[in-house]
Motif scaffolding. Structure first.
Motif, short mmCIF file in Angstrom:
data_model
loop_
_atom_site.label_atom_id
_atom_site.label_comp_id
_atom_site.label_asym_id
_atom_site.label_seq_id
_atom_site.Cartn_x
_atom_site.Cartn_y
_atom_site.Cartn_z
N GLN A 126 0.83 -1.21 0.00
CA GLN A 126 0.00 0.00 0.00
C GLN A 126 0.87 1.27 0.00
N MET A 129 2.31 1.78 -3.34
CA MET A 129 1.29 2.31 -4.26
C MET A 129 1.15 3.82 -4.04
N TYR A 134 4.93 1.17 -8.45
CA TYR A 134 4.00 0.08 -8.75
C TYR A 134 4.71 -1.28 -8.85
N PHE A 156 -6.50 -7.37 -4.78
CA PHE A 156 -6.96 -6.09 -5.33
C PHE A 156 -5.76 -5.18 -5.57
N GLY A 157 -4.80 -5.20 -4.64
CA GLY A 157 -3.58 -4.43 -4.81
C GLY A 157 -2.80 -4.89 -6.05
N THR A 160 -4.57 -3.59 -9.15
CA THR A 160 -4.34 -2.16 -9.34
C THR A 160 -2.91 -1.89 -9.81
N GLN A 163 -2.48 -2.92 -13.39
CA GLN A 163 -3.13 -1.95 -14.28
C GLN A 163 -2.23 -0.74 -14.50
N ARG A 164 -1.66 -0.23 -13.41
CA ARG A 164 -0.80 0.96 -13.51
C ARG A 164 0.48 0.66 -14.30
N ALA A 171 -3.39 -8.22 -14.83
CA ALA A 171 -4.33 -7.46 -14.00
C ALA A 171 -5.68 -8.15 -13.97
N ARG A 175 -7.73 -9.59 -10.86
CA ARG A 175 -9.07 -9.08 -10.62
C ARG A 175 -10.04 -10.24 -10.43
#
Length: 195
Positions: A126, A129, A134, A156-157, A160, A163-164, A171, A175
């Motif tokens: 976290q 992030m 990333y 979820f992390g 994300t 994705q970044r 991703a 998901r």
């Protein structure tokens, strides 16, 4: 538990351990103001009791005072007292204050402990992030899932972070795992609340 701890504290009013016992009992029953009084008394008698520092920090954090939580954690750490639990609390407060880089350093220290918790690696993800690292976040979340394979929020992390990073296929895999685990979590919560 509170009554028993009160009787022990009445018999040994100048013993730090009786005040940590009483402070813990009050904390566990949701009486944080009374807990704080006895935890501070404990530390006035012996400022080297890590558990008293940990609980006072948690009280400050849960009351929405991250600055005080940071101050209390640093005070304990400056005394040579530390634990992954205390460092995790410090890192959470630092993140709340927008201090991502300090939080990362705190969590790197927590993950190097003899028995680091999955929470330390998850929080490190976290914090990374928040700092827009990333790749580092992905690495931390992967480590979290190695320790706790069904850590819903770590997936979820991962979703994300990927994705970044533009890793679209990966991703989507993360998901899907997140959605599956969240569904299980929700079902378990509903089952528990209906009992």
């Amino acid at each position: 538990a509170v009554a028993m701890a009160q009787s022990i504290a009445a018999e040994y009013p100048e013993n730090a351990l009786t005040h940590i016992l009483l402070g813990s009992a009050y904390f566990n029953t949701g009486q944080t103001d009374m807990a704080g009084i006895h935890l501070k008394k404990c530390l006035s008698l012996n400022n080297n009791i890590l558990e008293a520092h940990e609980i006072l920090t948690r009280i400050a954090y849960e009351k929405g005072n991250p600055e005080e939580a940071v101050r209390l954690c640093l005070e304990a750490r400056n005394r040579g007292l530390s634990s992954p639990k205390l460092l995790n609390r410090l890192a959470r407060a630092q993140m709340d204050l927008g201090q991502a880089e300090q939080s990362i350093q705190t969590l790197l220290e927590a993950t190097k402990a003899s028995s680091p918790s999955s929470e330390s690696f998850y929080l490190l993800g976290q914090a990374r992030m928040q700092a827009r690292d990333y790749r580092g976040a992905k690495e931390s979340f992967v480590h979290t899932t190695k320790l706790v394979p069904d850590h819903t929020q770590a997936y979820f992390g991962l979703f994300t972070a990927c994705q970044r990073l533009g890793q679209v296929e990966e991703a989507m895999e993360f998901r899907n795992t997140f959605v599956r685990l969240e569904s299980i979590d929700r079902k378990d919560l509903n089952d528990r609340s209906s009992q």
